[in-house]
Design a protein around this motif. Structure first.
Motif, PDB file in Angstrom:
ATOM      1  N   GLY A 109       0.757  -1.369  -0.009  1.00  0.00           N
ATOM      2  CA  GLY A 109      -0.006  -0.066   0.048  1.00  0.00           C
ATOM      3  C   GLY A 109       1.005   1.263   0.013  1.00  0.00           C
ATOM      4  N   ASP A 110       2.094   1.187   0.582  1.00  0.00           N
ATOM      5  CA  ASP A 110       2.808   2.359   0.432  1.00  0.00           C
ATOM      6  C   ASP A 110       3.308   2.792  -0.538  1.00  0.00           C
ATOM      7  N   TRP A 111       3.307   2.089  -1.697  1.00  0.00           N
ATOM      8  CA  TRP A 111       3.601   2.267  -3.275  1.00  0.00           C
ATOM      9  C   TRP A 111       2.652   3.163  -3.922  1.00  0.00           C
ATOM     10  N   VAL A 112       1.353   2.957  -3.367  1.00  0.00           N
ATOM     11  CA  VAL A 112       0.211   3.366  -4.095  1.00  0.00           C
ATOM     12  C   VAL A 112      -0.054   5.036  -4.116  1.00  0.00           C
ATOM     13  N   VAL A 113      -0.327   5.538  -5.127  1.00  0.00           N
ATOM     14  CA  VAL A 113      -0.602   6.893  -5.453  1.00  0.00           C
ATOM     15  C   VAL A 113      -2.125   6.940  -5.913  1.00  0.00           C
ATOM     16  N   PRO A 114      -3.055   7.553  -5.019  1.00  0.00           N
ATOM     17  CA  PRO A 114      -4.495   7.714  -5.549  1.00  0.00           C
ATOM     18  C   PRO A 114      -4.422   8.889  -6.995  1.00  0.00           C
ATOM     19  N   LEU A 115      -5.014   8.438  -7.971  1.00  0.00           N
ATOM     20  CA  LEU A 115      -5.178   8.958  -9.140  1.00  0.00           C
ATOM     21  C   LEU A 115      -5.849  10.465  -8.757  1.00  0.00           C
ATOM     22  N   PRO A 116      -4.933  11.517  -9.071  1.00  0.00           N
ATOM     23  CA  PRO A 116      -5.056  12.944  -8.885  1.00  0.00           C
ATOM     24  C   PRO A 116      -6.344  12.970  -9.723  1.00  0.00           C
ATOM     25  N   ALA A 117      -7.399  14.036  -9.186  1.00  0.00           N
ATOM     26  CA  ALA A 117      -8.385  14.485 -10.140  1.00  0.00           C
ATOM     27  C   ALA A 117      -7.834  15.362 -11.281  1.00  0.00           C
ATOM     28  N   GLY A 118      -8.527  15.216 -12.339  1.00  0.00           N
ATOM     29  CA  GLY A 118      -7.891  16.187 -13.461  1.00  0.00           C
ATOM     30  C   GLY A 118      -6.868  15.167 -14.300  1.00  0.00           C
ATOM     31  N   LEU A 119      -6.842  13.992 -13.899  1.00  0.00           N
ATOM     32  CA  LEU A 119      -5.741  12.996 -14.778  1.00  0.00           C
ATOM     33  C   LEU A 119      -6.438  11.806 -15.103  1.00  0.00           C
ATOM     34  N   SER A 120      -6.733  11.347 -16.195  1.00  0.00           N
ATOM     35  CA  SER A 120      -7.313  10.114 -16.298  1.00  0.00           C
ATOM     36  C   SER A 120      -6.100   9.053 -15.975  1.00  0.00           C
ATOM     37  N   MET A 121      -6.462   7.757 -16.260  1.00  0.00           N
ATOM     38  CA  MET A 121      -5.489   6.560 -15.998  1.00  0.00           C
ATOM     39  C   MET A 121      -4.705   6.429 -17.330  1.00  0.00           C
ATOM     40  N   LYS A 122      -5.438   6.825 -18.468  1.00  0.00           N
ATOM     41  CA  LYS A 122      -4.837   6.680 -19.645  1.00  0.00           C
ATOM     42  C   LYS A 122      -3.671   7.758 -19.664  1.00  0.00           C
ATOM     43  N   GLU A 123      -4.012   9.151 -19.370  1.00  0.00           N
ATOM     44  CA  GLU A 123      -3.225  10.289 -19.208  1.00  0.00           C
ATOM     45  C   GLU A 123      -2.032   9.975 -18.378  1.00  0.00           C
ATOM     46  N   ARG A 282       3.006  15.589  -4.591  1.00  0.00           N
ATOM     47  CA  ARG A 282       2.936  16.908  -5.113  1.00  0.00           C
ATOM     48  C   ARG A 282       3.484  16.970  -6.624  1.00  0.00           C
ATOM     49  N   THR A 283       4.373  16.125  -6.925  1.00  0.00           N
ATOM     50  CA  THR A 283       4.734  16.240  -8.462  1.00  0.00           C
ATOM     51  C   THR A 283       3.491  15.712  -9.192  1.00  0.00           C
ATOM     52  N   TRP A 284       2.727  14.528  -8.870  1.00  0.00           N
ATOM     53  CA  TRP A 284       1.613  14.144  -9.620  1.00  0.00           C
ATOM     54  C   TRP A 284       0.595  15.218  -9.552  1.00  0.00           C
TER      55      TRP A 284
END
Length: 329
Positions: A109-123, A282-284
């Motif tokens: 779980g410590d490797w996982v980043v929630p997908l930021p709003a405004g970014l699709s999985m494809k993007e 922050r970078t994502w």
């Protein structure tokens, strides 16, 4: 679900087999979060995993893929629940544990980043490790004092994943970008991404016997390394920085101390693998806005299937890939 598909690399004596196989969930490594993978990407490091006797993978059979995006299928980590959209890059993914070239993956779980709003999985995977590395490079350069208007910023290996993303990000931030590539046929592509000038690598060489040359670059993003790095260091302006993230040009280089002690040049190492989670998140987040490349999917990414992956991995090792190859699972 009885089985799912994955690209499996296995060692047979001194050679490797690389083929799509059916796996079951009990073949996945231990971890807190099981992910239904939707997209991954092709990176130079992924290509190195299919090189016989290569330095990347130590245990076989193995599933490559150093990045992935998908939905949580099951979780023992209270931070994530079934259906959450997530991404994973770096750490041991695709190197010390099974990676993203699989319809299912299981990770800590410590490797996982929630997908930021405004970014699709494809993007997110059109960016992937390469785009994340480019964004870290821009971040470190700006942290070291780089700002628009200070002069041209050099990007080496500009048609590759890191390079092409960096050209687009820097141009979008208002920088004057000079792109370096051996591929004359790709000059138009780089200009579309925002490069104001495109040079061949030979144009970066300093005269024989010179330790420094005229100050030219306000900063540089270098995913290439190798023999050209000393020439880049010797032409960066006073106080400028070089963000070094790769070694497609070789891991070794010979230089001298003069750029550092006479011009205060900074050599900034970019580590996207073990980047601390606060900076990673922050970078994502920046990649959803100010660092999101213009025309991300059309200008940078193309798609490949699992069955097409072996050819794509060979192509990136030969230096024949423009931008990013997106893997659709």
């Amino acid at each position: 679900m009885d089985s799912f598909r994955a690209l499996v690399v296995d060692r047979q004596g001194d050679s490797l087999s690389v083929k799509v196989q059916a796996l079951t969930l009990d073949r996945l490594p231990e971890g807190d979060v099981t992910i239904r993978v939707r997209y991954s990407g092709v990176n130079y490091k992924d290509g190195m995993t299919v090189v016989p006797n290569g330095p990347i993978v130590k245990h076989f059979p193995h599933v490559p893929g150093i990045d992935l995006a998908g939905h949580v299928a099951a979780s023992n980590d209270p931070r994530f629940k079934e259906g959450d959209e997530v991404l994973v890059t770096g750490y041991g993914l695709g190197v010390s544990t099974y990676g993203g070239y699989s319809e299912y993956a299981r990770v800590p779980g410590d490797w996982v980043v929630p997908l930021p709003a405004g970014l699709s999985m494809k993007e997110a995977m059109a960016l992937g490790t390469a785009g994340f590395t480019a964004a870290l490079s821009v971040h470190r350069l700006e942290e070291a004092g780089l700002a628009p208007g200070q002069g041209p910023v050099l990007v080496t290996g500009a048609t590759g994943g890191v390079g092409s993303a960096a050209v687009s990000m820097l141009a979008g931030r208002g920088y004057e970008v000079t792109a370096s590539t051996r591929k004359e046929e790709e000059h138009g592509f780089l200009q579309e991404l925002g490069a104001s000038e495109v040079l061949a690598p030979d144009a970066l060489r300093m005269p024989e016997g010179r330790a420094l040359h005229r100050e030219r670059w306000a900063g540089a993003v270098d995913p290439v390394g190798g023999s050209f790095l000393p020439h880049v260091l010797g032409t960066v302006r006073y106080g400028g920085g070089v963000a070094l993230s790769g070694f497609t040009g070789g891991a070794d280089f010979a230089t001298n101390v003069y750029p550092f002690i006479l011009r205060g040049v900074q050599l900034l190492g970019i580590d996207s693998v073990l980047c601390p989670m606060p900076l990673r998140k922050r970078t994502w987040e920046r990649l959803t806005g100010e660092l999101k490349p213009s025309g991300l999917l059309s200008a940078i990414a193309r798609e490949a299937t699992l069955d097409e992956l072996p050819d794509a991995l060979d192509a990136i090792l030969r230096g024949e890939v423009r931008g990013r190859v997106l893997v659709a699972l």
